[in-house]
Enzyme design. Sequence first.
Site, short mmCIF file in Angstrom:
data_model
loop_
_atom_site.label_atom_id
_atom_site.label_comp_id
_atom_site.label_asym_id
_atom_site.label_seq_id
_atom_site.Cartn_x
_atom_site.Cartn_y
_atom_site.Cartn_z
N GLN A 117 0.83 -1.20 0.00
CA GLN A 117 0.00 0.00 0.00
C GLN A 117 0.87 1.25 0.00
O GLN A 117 1.75 1.41 0.85
CB GLN A 117 -0.95 0.05 1.20
CG GLN A 117 -1.94 1.22 1.05
CD GLN A 117 -2.89 1.38 2.20
OE1 GLN A 117 -2.46 1.61 3.33
NE2 GLN A 117 -4.19 1.29 1.93
N CYS A 166 -7.20 6.69 4.72
CA CYS A 166 -6.71 7.04 6.05
C CYS A 166 -7.00 8.51 6.35
O CYS A 166 -6.62 9.39 5.56
CB CYS A 166 -5.22 6.77 6.16
SG CYS A 166 -4.54 7.15 7.80
N LYS A 177 -8.01 1.87 -2.15
CA LYS A 177 -8.79 1.66 -0.92
C LYS A 177 -9.30 3.01 -0.46
O LYS A 177 -8.52 3.95 -0.30
CB LYS A 177 -7.93 1.00 0.17
CG LYS A 177 -8.71 0.62 1.43
CD LYS A 177 -7.84 -0.19 2.38
CE LYS A 177 -8.68 -0.75 3.54
NZ LYS A 177 -9.13 0.30 4.47
N GLY A 233 -14.53 -3.16 6.92
CA GLY A 233 -15.07 -2.40 8.04
C GLY A 233 -15.94 -3.23 8.96
O GLY A 233 -17.03 -3.66 8.58
N GLY A 252 -9.55 -6.29 8.97
CA GLY A 252 -8.40 -5.64 9.59
C GLY A 252 -8.18 -6.06 11.02
O GLY A 252 -7.55 -7.06 11.31
#
Length: 323
Positions: free
Chosen positions: A66, A96, A135, A207, A228
């Site tokens: 990433q 982010c 993302k 999520g 995650g």
Amino acid sequence: MHNKFYRGRFAVAPMLDWTTRHCRYFHRQFSQQALLYTEMITAPAILHAKYDLLEYDPAEQPVALQLGGSDPTQLANCAKLVQARGYTEINLNVGCPSDRVQNGMFGACLMANADLVADCIKAMQDVVDIPVTIKHRIGIDTLDSYAFLCDFIDKIQPYSQDFIVHARKAWLSGLSPKENREIPPLDYERVYQLKRDFPQLNISINGGIKTIDEIKQHLTKVDGVMVGREAYQNPALLGEIDQQLFDQNQPLITARIAVENMLPYIEQQLSKGVYLNHIVRHMLGAFQNCKGARQWRRHLSENACKQGAGIEVVEQALRFVTE
């Protein structure tokens, strides 16, 4: 064996300070099929680092990197380096929300500038053959309508077919990154609607996903699922992935098996001067809900950081646990 499934059918999310190379090697002991991601690495860091930020063990594959950045030329130069190192995929971070990330002009704030994101994706995809993915969130601040999200996707889809959607909006001020992962409500239906409206794209959902049953349910609506925090805090979840999601005819990989398979790697890394704590800190959640899990965590936490700590610390900690 040919994999009939989308390569991103199941992935472990990129997580800053968590998905290090040691963490990924540990996760790979549980699943051969899961797509693993690096922590986010900024483009300037890669281009100007005094040490190798792209290091990984081939056993981690498939592994994606990433990137954080918003300069198309910088990102393209990074993309060439990443491909040359053998990574499976390049992912651009547009999700982010931290202040530090915004000050660097990357992360979720880029959702407000879809044209720039499209330029970045195109610049990278023009110079590499591996997939360049993105993302992102379902919106930011007051830019949170479904029409805004569709317009964002529409501008980028000529250059990427792979969208990983965190099913929350992000507030760019007023909430910490941790709060942005918890306070904005999840809207899975909006991600499902994206797949219905853009059926030609690969849409993955991220999520708040915690169980195999939840993963399977999402996979009836979208192409991929990214997990995650649950994968990090309860990595034994990954031991079911190949069997449950990829039709692999193999036994369940238990946490004990995964930890025992880590021992040669740990010894190898210790011989290179790596501190034991840098590896085993990612293994603390291995035995969640098992008898002795607390003693496992305590023994590693109290002893792995001691000078000269070696493989015996892990072997001793294993004796506390009953699966």
